[in-house]
Scaffold this motif. Structure first.
Motif: not given
Length: 110
Positions: A27-31, A36-37, A41-50
């Motif tokens: 399961m380590l590679p999935l985590v 990394v995702l 991807m997710i954190r920069p998008q939330m920053k742009r929305q804010k």
């Protein structure tokens, strides 16, 4: 030639402790991919929305803006949901606040 039933039953019991470690290792590679995702991807998008939300809330009368439709103009009236934007002398249009994509520097529209 055939495996005896007693031998087949005792084999998994010996590997019982290593079974949990192998499942965590698989399961380590999935985590790692999810972590990394998140950071790529997710954190920069939330920053742009804010930032976009803060820009829309900070709109003021007299600001020069660009809309999603490509209109450039100066804000003449501000409501809760709508703005009145003057795109030429005597020509005003009403747009939604969410349609504003950029606040231009003063004097950008001639």
């Amino acid at each position: 030639m055939f495996i005896s039933s007693a031998f087949a039953q005792t084999a998994p019991a010996a590997a019982g402790g290593g079974d949990m470690m192998s499942s965590l290792g698989s399961m380590l590679p999935l985590v790692l991919m999810f972590v990394v995702l998140y950071f790529v991807m997710i954190r920069p998008q939330m920053k742009r929305q804010k930032e976009a939300r803060a820009m829309i809330e900070a709109l003021a009368k007299g600001d020069e803006v660009a809309t999603a439709g490509g209109l450039l103009g100066k804000i003449t009236q501000i409501g809760e949901q709508y703005l009145t934007v003057e795109i030429a002398k005597g020509v005003e249009v009403q747009v939604q606040r969410s349609a504003v994509v950029q606040v231009l520097p003063k004097g950008a529209i001639k």
